[in-house]
Design an enzyme around this catalytic site. Structure first.
Site, short mmCIF file in Angstrom:
data_model
loop_
_atom_site.label_atom_id
_atom_site.label_comp_id
_atom_site.label_asym_id
_atom_site.label_seq_id
_atom_site.Cartn_x
_atom_site.Cartn_y
_atom_site.Cartn_z
N LYS A 297 0.88 -1.23 0.02
CA LYS A 297 -0.10 -0.08 -0.04
C LYS A 297 0.82 1.37 -0.12
O LYS A 297 1.95 1.36 0.74
CB LYS A 297 -0.75 0.11 1.18
CG LYS A 297 -1.94 -1.04 1.28
CD LYS A 297 -2.82 -1.11 2.48
CE LYS A 297 -3.81 -2.08 2.60
NZ LYS A 297 -4.61 -2.00 3.78
N GLU A 383 -19.74 -9.50 8.10
CA GLU A 383 -20.77 -8.96 8.90
C GLU A 383 -22.08 -10.13 9.38
O GLU A 383 -22.34 -9.79 10.63
CB GLU A 383 -21.62 -8.12 7.89
CG GLU A 383 -20.51 -6.80 7.53
CD GLU A 383 -20.02 -7.00 6.28
OE1 GLU A 383 -19.35 -6.19 5.72
OE2 GLU A 383 -19.99 -8.10 5.87
N ARG A 411 -25.82 -6.72 4.96
CA ARG A 411 -25.18 -7.71 4.97
C ARG A 411 -25.28 -8.74 5.94
O ARG A 411 -25.13 -10.04 5.76
CB ARG A 411 -23.77 -7.61 4.50
CG ARG A 411 -23.43 -6.72 3.52
CD ARG A 411 -22.06 -6.51 2.94
NE ARG A 411 -21.79 -7.55 2.02
CZ ARG A 411 -20.38 -7.60 1.47
NH1 ARG A 411 -19.33 -6.69 1.90
NH2 ARG A 411 -20.10 -8.61 0.52
#
Length: 634
Positions: A297, A383, A411
């Site tokens: 990243k 979730e 979700r």
């Protein structure tokens, strides 16, 4: 190269190669030796572009070489390329004809920060919520097989690029499980592993192994060996175990092999000389393939490499100076209000535990994790598990707080109903990012929670109007002996002073904030402020409803006796929302009164500044006043 084919950054940098690439076909015709220079220009363009518009930076700086390699090797858009999570797709957008539109990124009328099918034929699938790519790519691969498109030299390939965080979701593994037993498909799953540094094994030896394991010779030899040894089960089983053991010593791929994939990697995701030949080999193979790519990243921008979280989704900044944290005191955001409350509440009640599905920073749990590490649980992008995990904790007498975005709780809806509400367990949901969310657009807008929550038995739904009420409602919901949700928006509030002391709000009781005549405006959540502005202009009564479930039916009866009409205002879709709850309560009480329901329309609302979007939908003070006058006259 002529000036017409050059593009210049504000600070004078030119991108001569990048300026010529308006379509991946141009990239594929480029001399491979020029690709490293193209990567350098593309990385700089991403940095300069995001610094002027804001957006996701660290993840996109990490996918530059991978994006170039994919479009160089595969015949996009005929070959389907799916990015997951979609916030790593900026280099893809730039190389697929949207370079000039990057100046409009995430702005009203501009391009989306995520892949969007209506935006480009190169965006094969919309991906803003994570972990959907493998399922979608498998579906496309099956469709291509059934349509006869996976035969011959121009057969269609299907590639899913999934971030390592997204692999923590059960849906990704459900798709892998299905793909591994689906015959005659062309599917390549690329794990973009961007949470680890490029370690020593990802070097010359691993590059050699990746080429070997992805090559047709290895594949054919393995298949031939299997065919010969199938008739001698003991030898076949021994050979299989030897192969798995040998690969397991050098690559962490045994799990994916068990799913039926041919695992290759890990390889350096910033090394084009490793990426391109490996992808070329994998392109020629049949069946489910899995490539493990390691990227970093913030690659190429030292400040983002050092702090990829800070540079994950920055606003506008000077690339030369980096992000400068303001020293000016600012109004606390609702997320900060939650962060302060959950730490204070944990100090007061040792039963409190906090759960987040991979949104520690976004949901405001950084400080909580530092202070209460044994009571903090980040379950990853899972979730469904987060909700049922909370239910299990509640069964044993603890008090779980699930910090989750409104749009992500969608979700875990079955678990909310079946595992929490049906058993009437005291699980509290802190719903951040409710209503419109600005630049992230329709995929992240919490526009449906009133509707999907209030229809569930046993559940209480709170809608705070300002920062202090948010703190007190969080306290009240935590004390409630049953499931409860507190729904609050992104960003800062009106600037209300937040009281340190806790005050419990009476369940289901609204409050009149302005006494007027004729019209009663019933405001839910942060719509109270614009409703009060409209109430002043109209000399209307204004009520802070505070609860979407239960609504204050007793107060509605009192107001109906003294007013000619009701107006409901909510930052939520009108269909099934808080206004509908008022209509149902009126019908139950046989209150016959004109009712104007103001809220979000029955369509998805794209990205733009939040205040700008609310104004366009008539949900600012002037818009509410205008709607009331149009309906009921001066």
């Amino acid at each position: 190269m002529s000036d017409a084919n050059r593009e210049t950054a504000p600070h004078g940098t030119t991108w001569p190669l990048l300026a010529a690439v308006d379509d991946p076909s141009i990239l594929r015709a480029m001399d491979r030796a020029r690709l490293p220079q193209l990567a350098a220009e593309l990385r700089d363009f991403v940095l300069q572009s995001v610094s002027r518009t804001g957006g996701h930076l660290s993840s996109n700086l990490g996918t530059v070489e991978l994006t170039i390699a994919l479009h160089y090797v595969f015949d996009t858009p005929r070959d389907r390329l799916i990015w997951d999570v979609g916030h790593q797709s900026y280099p893809h957008k730039i190389l697929t004809g949207r370079r000039e539109r990057m100046a409009t990124l995430r702005q009203l009328g501009g391009i989306s920060g995520f892949p969007k099918r209506s935006e480009s034929e190169h965006d094969a699938f919309g991906t803003a919520h994570s972990s959907t790519s493998i399922s979608a790519a498998l579906g496309m691969a099956v469709a291509s097989r059934n349509k006869g498109e996976n035969e011959g030299p121009n057969r269609r390939r299907h590639v899913a690029v999934i971030g390592d965080g997204a692999m923590s979701a059960g849906m990704a593994f459900e798709a892998l499980n299905n793909a591994g037993v689906t015959p005659d498909i062309d599917l390549l799953v690329i794990l973009n592993d961007n949470d680890m540094s490029i370690s020593p094994p990802v070097g010359a030896l691993n590059r050699y192994l990746a080429r070997l394991l992805s090559g047709r010779f290895y594949s054919k030899a393995r298949d031939l060996g299997r065919a010969v040894l199938q008739n001698v089960p003991p030898l076949f089983e021994l050979a299989k175990r030897l192969e798995e053991h040998a690969k397991g010593m050098v690559v962490p791929g045994t799990l994916f092999e068990e799913f039926g994939f041919n695992y290759v990697g890990p390889i350096d995701g910033h090394d084009l000389d490793s990426l391109i030949p490996t992808l070329q080999n994998l392109r020629e193979l049949r069946g489910p393939q899995f490539l493990h790519v390691v990227t970093r990243k913030g690659q190429g921008y030292k400040l983002a490499e050092a702090d990829p979280v800070l540079y994950h989704g920055p606003g506008r900044f000077d690339p030369g100076q980096g992000i400068v944290k303001s020293t000016k005191p600012s109004r606390p955001t609702y997320t900060q209000v939650f962060s302060d409350w959950v730490c204070d509440m944990a100090e007061a009640d040792e039963r409190l535990v906090a759960i987040t599905p991979a949104m520690r920073e976004g949901s405001g749990l950084v400080e909580f994790e530092k202070r209460f590490p044994r009571r903090y649980f980040d379950v990853g992008i899972a979730e469904q598990h987060a909700v049922t995990f909370a239910a299990g904790i509640a069964c044993e007498g603890l008090k779980p707080v699930v910090a989750i975005y409104s749009t992500f709780l969608q979700r875990g809806y079955d678990q909310l109903i079946h595992d929490v509400a049906l058993q009437n367990l005291p699980v509290m949901f802190a719903l951040d990012r409710a209503g419109l969310v600005g630049a992230d657009g329709a995929t992240h807008a919490g526009a449906y929670d009133f509707a999907y929550l209030r229809c569930v038995p046993n559940l209480v739904v709170y809608a705070p109007s300002d920062e202090n009420e948010c703190r007190q409602m969080l306290y009240s919901a935590f004390r409630h002996d049953g499931p409860a949700a507190v729904r609050y928006p992104r960003g800062a509030g009106a600037g209300a002073a937040v009281e340190k002391a806790f005050t419990e709000i009476p369940l289901g009781k609204a409050e009149v904030r302005r006494q007027g005549r004729r019209i009663a405006i019933l405001a839910f959540g942060t719509m109270l402020a614009p409703a009060l502005a409209a109430g002043e202009a109209l000399d209307a009564t204004v009520v802070n409803m505070r609860f979407v479930k239960p609504v204050d039916a007793d107060l509605l009866g009192e107001l109906a006796a003294a007013h000619e009409a009701f107006v409901t205002v909510e930052e939520h879709v009108v269909m099934g929302g808080a206004g509908s709850a008022v209509a149902e309560a009126m019908a139950a009480r046989r209150l016959v009164l004109p009712l104007l329901q103001l809220g979000l329309p029955d369509r998805f609302i794209d990205h733009g500044e939040q205040a700008q979007l609310l104004r366009l939908e008539g949900l600012d003070g002037a818009g509410i006043e205008r709607s009331v006058r149009e309906r009921f006259g001066a």
